[in-house]
Each structure stands twice: as structure tokens, then as C-alpha cells.
Design a protein around this motif. Structure first.
Motif, PDB file in Angstrom:
ATOM      1  N   ARG A   1       0.857  -1.188   0.000  1.00  0.00           N
ATOM      2  CA  ARG A   1       0.000   0.000   0.000  1.00  0.00           C
ATOM      3  C   ARG A   1       0.889   1.232   0.000  1.00  0.00           C
ATOM      4  O   ARG A   1       1.884   1.300   0.720  1.00  0.00           O
ATOM      5  CB  ARG A   1      -0.931  -0.021   1.205  1.00  0.00           C
ATOM      6  CG  ARG A   1      -2.037  -1.057   1.028  1.00  0.00           C
ATOM      7  CD  ARG A   1      -3.046  -1.033   2.142  1.00  0.00           C
ATOM      8  NE  ARG A   1      -4.218  -1.833   1.791  1.00  0.00           N
ATOM      9  CZ  ARG A   1      -5.140  -2.199   2.660  1.00  0.00           C
ATOM     10  NH1 ARG A   1      -5.039  -1.826   3.922  1.00  0.00           N
ATOM     11  NH2 ARG A   1      -6.167  -2.918   2.281  1.00  0.00           N
ATOM     12  N   ALA A   2       0.543   2.189  -0.818  1.00  0.00           N
ATOM     13  CA  ALA A   2       1.445   3.311  -1.082  1.00  0.00           C
ATOM     14  C   ALA A   2       1.620   4.205   0.133  1.00  0.00           C
ATOM     15  O   ALA A   2       0.667   4.499   0.853  1.00  0.00           O
ATOM     16  CB  ALA A   2       0.924   4.136  -2.247  1.00  0.00           C
ATOM     17  N   GLU A   3       2.878   4.641   0.345  1.00  0.00           N
ATOM     18  CA  GLU A   3       3.170   5.658   1.356  1.00  0.00           C
ATOM     19  C   GLU A   3       3.118   7.047   0.768  1.00  0.00           C
ATOM     20  O   GLU A   3       3.105   8.033   1.500  1.00  0.00           O
ATOM     21  CB  GLU A   3       4.573   5.430   1.936  1.00  0.00           C
ATOM     22  CG  GLU A   3       4.705   4.186   2.779  1.00  0.00           C
ATOM     23  CD  GLU A   3       5.998   4.178   3.578  1.00  0.00           C
ATOM     24  OE1 GLU A   3       6.407   5.257   4.059  1.00  0.00           O
ATOM     25  OE2 GLU A   3       6.595   3.110   3.731  1.00  0.00           O
ATOM     26  N   THR A   4       3.131   7.147  -0.553  1.00  0.00           N
ATOM     27  CA  THR A   4       3.262   8.443  -1.203  1.00  0.00           C
ATOM     28  C   THR A   4       2.099   8.695  -2.149  1.00  0.00           C
ATOM     29  O   THR A   4       1.402   7.774  -2.576  1.00  0.00           O
ATOM     30  CB  THR A   4       4.577   8.522  -1.997  1.00  0.00           C
ATOM     31  OG1 THR A   4       4.596   7.471  -2.972  1.00  0.00           O
ATOM     32  CG2 THR A   4       5.775   8.379  -1.090  1.00  0.00           C
ATOM     33  N   VAL A   5       1.891   9.974  -2.469  1.00  0.00           N
ATOM     34  CA  VAL A   5       0.978  10.370  -3.537  1.00  0.00           C
ATOM     35  C   VAL A   5       1.779  11.190  -4.529  1.00  0.00           C
ATOM     36  O   VAL A   5       2.784  11.809  -4.186  1.00  0.00           O
ATOM     37  CB  VAL A   5      -0.216  11.199  -3.009  1.00  0.00           C
ATOM     38  CG1 VAL A   5      -1.122  10.333  -2.174  1.00  0.00           C
ATOM     39  CG2 VAL A   5       0.256  12.410  -2.213  1.00  0.00           C
ATOM     40  N   GLY A   6       1.342  11.159  -5.776  1.00  0.00           N
ATOM     41  CA  GLY A   6       2.066  11.883  -6.816  1.00  0.00           C
ATOM     42  C   GLY A   6       1.141  12.779  -7.606  1.00  0.00           C
ATOM     43  O   GLY A   6      -0.068  12.531  -7.686  1.00  0.00           O
TER      44      GLY A   6
ATOM     45  N   ILE B   1       6.356   4.576  -8.871  1.00  0.00           N
ATOM     46  CA  ILE B   1       5.053   5.232  -8.806  1.00  0.00           C
ATOM     47  C   ILE B   1       4.232   4.606  -7.676  1.00  0.00           C
ATOM     48  O   ILE B   1       4.182   3.373  -7.538  1.00  0.00           O
ATOM     49  CB  ILE B   1       4.320   5.107 -10.147  1.00  0.00           C
ATOM     50  CG1 ILE B   1       5.076   5.933 -11.205  1.00  0.00           C
ATOM     51  CG2 ILE B   1       2.864   5.549 -10.045  1.00  0.00           C
ATOM     52  CD1 ILE B   1       4.473   5.859 -12.576  1.00  0.00           C
ATOM     53  N   PRO B   2       3.597   5.431  -6.837  1.00  0.00           N
ATOM     54  CA  PRO B   2       2.803   4.898  -5.724  1.00  0.00           C
ATOM     55  C   PRO B   2       1.766   3.884  -6.180  1.00  0.00           C
ATOM     56  O   PRO B   2       1.163   4.017  -7.235  1.00  0.00           O
ATOM     57  CB  PRO B   2       2.141   6.157  -5.141  1.00  0.00           C
ATOM     58  CG  PRO B   2       3.065   7.275  -5.503  1.00  0.00           C
ATOM     59  CD  PRO B   2       3.630   6.916  -6.842  1.00  0.00           C
ATOM     60  N   ASP B   3       1.573   2.852  -5.360  1.00  0.00           N
ATOM     61  CA  ASP B   3       0.570   1.798  -5.578  1.00  0.00           C
ATOM     62  C   ASP B   3       0.870   0.909  -6.783  1.00  0.00           C
ATOM     63  O   ASP B   3      -0.027   0.209  -7.259  1.00  0.00           O
ATOM     64  CB  ASP B   3      -0.836   2.398  -5.762  1.00  0.00           C
ATOM     65  CG  ASP B   3      -1.612   2.435  -4.460  1.00  0.00           C
ATOM     66  OD1 ASP B   3      -1.274   1.662  -3.555  1.00  0.00           O
ATOM     67  OD2 ASP B   3      -2.546   3.240  -4.362  1.00  0.00           O
ATOM     68  N   SER B   4       2.096   0.927  -7.301  1.00  0.00           N
ATOM     69  CA  SER B   4       2.386   0.136  -8.501  1.00  0.00           C
ATOM     70  C   SER B   4       3.211  -1.117  -8.222  1.00  0.00           C
ATOM     71  O   SER B   4       3.366  -1.947  -9.105  1.00  0.00           O
ATOM     72  CB  SER B   4       3.129   0.997  -9.536  1.00  0.00           C
ATOM     73  OG  SER B   4       4.473   1.244  -9.144  1.00  0.00           O
ATOM     74  N   LEU B   5       3.755  -1.265  -7.015  1.00  0.00           N
ATOM     75  CA  LEU B   5       4.634  -2.394  -6.726  1.00  0.00           C
ATOM     76  C   LEU B   5       3.822  -3.607  -6.281  1.00  0.00           C
ATOM     77  O   LEU B   5       3.008  -3.521  -5.367  1.00  0.00           O
ATOM     78  CB  LEU B   5       5.636  -2.023  -5.633  1.00  0.00           C
ATOM     79  CG  LEU B   5       6.718  -3.072  -5.338  1.00  0.00           C
ATOM     80  CD1 LEU B   5       7.681  -3.184  -6.510  1.00  0.00           C
ATOM     81  CD2 LEU B   5       7.480  -2.725  -4.069  1.00  0.00           C
TER      82      LEU B   5
END
Length: 290
Positions: free
Chosen positions: A18-23, A219-223
Motif C-alpha cells: 500500500r502506497a506511502e506516497t501520492v504523486g 510510482i505509488p501503488d504500482s509495486l
């Protein structure tokens, strides 16, 4: 807190960070990123193969820990490498499925939400790190952001103008990593996302079919990760790459020579210190006996 006694099958894992960052995509250049969630959880899909006794144990455990909402429990999982580690987990709603392998064996699948573990590596890179694992060559797909826009007219063809300066490139890549490489990759990922998405360097074959070094961000949420086989992991991610200037001399050489000589043009007319004037005005006419 009670511990679940049976670890999942080793080759059944797949999980999503789950992403820690927003872009945010900008009108010029690459996007901007910031941290939005501290220590986000991980969702992991797992599978167990049980005999009748193990299956009854699972049903009893699941009923106990979901009858008053999904309660936390401990479970041993191999997420960051080969060794089992203890995680705090929750069953996700409506994620349990069961199939019978034979009369006495059952395959149970579930999605677990795991409480994040603290970062073991320390420090924030003052200069960009380099990821030394080159993605699988057959796994690339590239989305080049358009730098121009078209304006339709009432009559005739459209008009075009420059819109975004130095638009970045999105690369969809994947790696097949052994357990040692995967553990190292996980530490690298944690470091580059622990305080927002940090730029790092990576070698990719995008412009000319040969490896070049790029500045990239995940990119956030891509892994996402799945077990490729016992001892190997399939890791997939989207990378945003800084715009890289093309070699205009190399482009011109290709435009002039490839239509006539195909892939062999680089062998027939090897660059002389990348001097396009020598290749176009001397080597090429000499080859044609002009």
C-alpha cells in the motif's frame, strides 16, 4: 495475542504494497511526490494445504477471530526474504475460499492485512541510490508522455504546438529475483519510499536498445510481488523516468542509413568519435563510390 500455528505454502504468496506516497503529474517535467501514509500495511494473498485435522483447526481459528470483527493474530510469513518472521495480521472480509484436492486434503486461500514492520536499514540517501538489478528485457512496456497537443480546425488539418516541456516516461518493468536479491530489493524499496518517493538510478534499455542510466521513481501503488517458484520472486512496478535528451547525431545517422542497409548500418559505418559529418559526408559516399 494468539499465534496461528501453520505457515502458508511457500510458493503461494502474492502481495501488494500500500502506497506511502501520492504523486501529481505536472505540466512540465516529471511528477512531484510526497509522503501521505506513515508505515502503510501490506495485503498478502496466501494459501494453505490441509489434511482434515488441519482444516478443522483453520475453521475453528477463523471463526474465533472473525465472530466479533476481524481480530489481530500473529503468523509466521516470509515476506522480506526467505526467513520466516512473525507478523500481526487480520483476515480481510470475504477473502476465504476453499477447494478440495482429494477426499481428505483441502486448499484454503485467504487475504491478510499485515501490520507494517519498522525499517531496518537506516539513513536517507543524500545522493540518489542506484538499483543494480536490471529488469527482464522482455518485460518492458513504455508509455512516453506526449509533449504536444493538437487543435482541430474547421477546415484542413489540425494545428500542433508544444504543451509539456521535458515530459517524463512511464516504464512498466518486472524482475525475477532470487531470495538474496529480493531481500536486498525490499530494503532498497523501503529506503526510497520511507520519506516520500526518493529518486534513484537504474539501467534501462529504452532509447537505443542498449542500457543507459536513468533517474527514476517508483510510482505509488504500482509495486506488486508474487512467488515465481520456490526461491524466486516476480516483482512488478511502474517507474517514472526523467526525460533524457536523445542523441540527435545518432538519430540522423539512423534516418539516413537504416532504410538502405537495415540493421547492419552500424557495422558498415562505425561512428568515428560520433562525428556525423565524417559518416554522412565521407564514409557513406565512399561506400557508394561517389
Amino acid at each position: 495475542m494468539t499465534k496461528f500455528a501453520i505457515a502458508p505454502d511457500s510458493a503461494s504468496y502474492s502481495f501488494t504494497e500500500r502506497a506511502e506516497t501520492v504523486g501529481a503529474v505536472l505540466q512540465g517535467g516529471v511528477g512531484k511526490y510526497r509522503q501521505t501514509v506513515k508505515n502503510p500495511s501490506v495485503v498478502v494473498q496466501v494459501q494453505w494445504t490441509y489434511d482434515a485435522g488441519g482444516y478443522n483447526y483453520f475453521k475453528a481459528f477463523y471463526a474465533t477471530y472473525t465472530k466479533s470483527g476481524s481480530l489481530p493474530f500473529e503468523i509466521d510469513l516470509a515476506i522480506d526474504g526467505t526467513a520466516l518472521e512473525e507478523y500481526t495480521a487480520y483476515f480481510l472480509d470475504d477473502s476465504i475460499s476453499t477447494s478440495a484436492v482429494s477426499g481428505t486434503d483441502y486448499v484454503v486461500r485467504a487475504s491478510l492485512e499485515l501490520k507494517s514492520k519498522p525499517l531496518t536499514a537506516s539513513g536517507t540517501p543524500s545522493t540518489p541510490y542506484k538499483l543494480n538489478y536490471i529488469p527482464n528485457q522482455a518485460s518492458y512496456s513504455i508509455d512516453t508522455r506526449q509533449e504536444t497537443i493538437a487543435i482541430p480546425l474547421e477546415g484542413g488539418t489540425s494545428r500542433y504546438r508544444k504543451d509539456i516541456i521535458d515530459a517524463g516516461t512511464i516504464a512498466n518493468v518486472s524482475w525475477i529475483l532470487n531470495t538474496t536479491e529480493y531481500a536486498d530489493f525490499r530494503e532498497f524499496y523501503k529506503l526510497t519510499t520511507s520519506a516520500g518517493t526518493t529518486s534513484f538510478k537504474i539501467d534501462l534499455a529504452i532509447n537505443y536498445g542498449t542500457l543507459e542510466e536513468y533517474d527514476a521513481r517508483i510510482i505509488p501503488d504500482s509495486l506488486s510481488t508474487s512467488r515465481y517458484a520456490d526461491g524466486f520472486f516476480n516483482v512488478q512496478a511502474q517507474l517514472e523516468l526523467n526525460a533524457k535528451a536523445r542523441d540527435t547525431d545518432a538519430d540522423l545517422i539512423a534516418l539516413v542509413l537504416y532504410p538502405e542497409y537495415g540493421e547492419n548500418y552500424a557495422t558498415l559505418f562505425p561512428p568515428d568519435e560520433n562525428d556525423i559529418d565524417i559518416i554522412i559526408n565521407t564514409d557513406f559516399p565512399s561506400y557508394l563510390n561517389v
